[in-house]
Design a protein around this motif. Sequence first.
Motif, PDB file in Angstrom:
ATOM      1  N   LYS A   1      -4.856  -3.918  -2.254  1.00 16.56           N
ATOM      2  CA  LYS A   1      -5.672  -2.831  -2.803  1.00 16.56           C
ATOM      3  C   LYS A   1      -4.927  -1.514  -2.638  1.00 16.56           C
ATOM      4  O   LYS A   1      -4.440  -1.214  -1.562  1.00 16.56           O
ATOM      5  N   ARG A   2      -4.834  -0.782  -3.737  1.00 18.79           N
ATOM      6  CA  ARG A   2      -4.191   0.540  -3.774  1.00 18.79           C
ATOM      7  C   ARG A   2      -2.742   0.495  -3.251  1.00 18.79           C
ATOM      8  O   ARG A   2      -2.282   1.390  -2.551  1.00 18.79           O
ATOM      9  N   TYR A   3      -2.013  -0.546  -3.610  1.00 20.45           N
ATOM     10  CA  TYR A   3      -0.651  -0.699  -3.111  1.00 20.45           C
ATOM     11  C   TYR A   3       0.254   0.455  -3.532  1.00 20.45           C
ATOM     12  O   TYR A   3       1.170   0.829  -2.798  1.00 20.45           O
ATOM     13  N   GLU A   4      -0.013   1.042  -4.717  1.00 19.84           N
ATOM     14  CA  GLU A   4       0.821   2.160  -5.171  1.00 19.84           C
ATOM     15  C   GLU A   4       0.715   3.326  -4.184  1.00 19.84           C
ATOM     16  O   GLU A   4       1.709   3.984  -3.882  1.00 19.84           O
ATOM     17  N   TYR A   5      -0.474   3.577  -3.699  1.00 22.39           N
ATOM     18  CA  TYR A   5      -0.702   4.619  -2.697  1.00 22.39           C
ATOM     19  C   TYR A   5       0.062   4.290  -1.418  1.00 22.39           C
ATOM     20  O   TYR A   5       0.712   5.150  -0.811  1.00 22.39           O
ATOM     21  N   LEU A   6       0.019   3.044  -0.989  1.00 18.33           N
ATOM     22  CA  LEU A   6       0.686   2.639   0.246  1.00 18.33           C
ATOM     23  C   LEU A   6       2.201   2.744   0.153  1.00 18.33           C
ATOM     24  O   LEU A   6       2.881   2.923   1.172  1.00 18.33           O
TER      25      LEU A   6
END
Length: 160
Positions: free
Chosen positions: A107-112
């Motif tokens: 979930k939300r890997y781009e943010y991570l």
Amino acid sequence: MRIGLYMGSFDPLHEGHKLIAKKSLEFVDRVFMIPTGSYWDKSMHHSIDERIRMIEDIGDDNIVTFKNYTVYSYTYELVDVLRSDYPDDEIFLIMGADNLVQFDKWKRYEYLLEFPFVIMRRNGIDIKYYLDKYHKDNYFVIDNEEVDISSTEIRRRLGY
């Protein structure tokens, strides 16, 4: 300060986990080992309180934990909490190379991907291949043969 976020079931907490946390201190000042709640498909054999106690028993002031029952289900939520609690510090994600294989499913890997990684070599996985795939260049690698310890294999041997 550099803070490393190391999540896992830690069920059971074993020498490989401890070694990874200690080796991560070469790149970060403090490691937060945060056991996941029992919201995953995997059944837990030790309560979260038992797993937290095992982490606390490591006895290193730079390796800490907190209770994460089912409040935070995803890594990005814990990152947000740490960013809020430690606004002047840098957050690092600590993970095994095997997590890179399906990192784009998180979930939300781009943010991570915005955060530096500390990555343990695992199972001969080509770390550079996956990091290039994600256009990621801010990372550190724990390059130690002792770290390639499979929690899944340990649980299998214990009959979990």
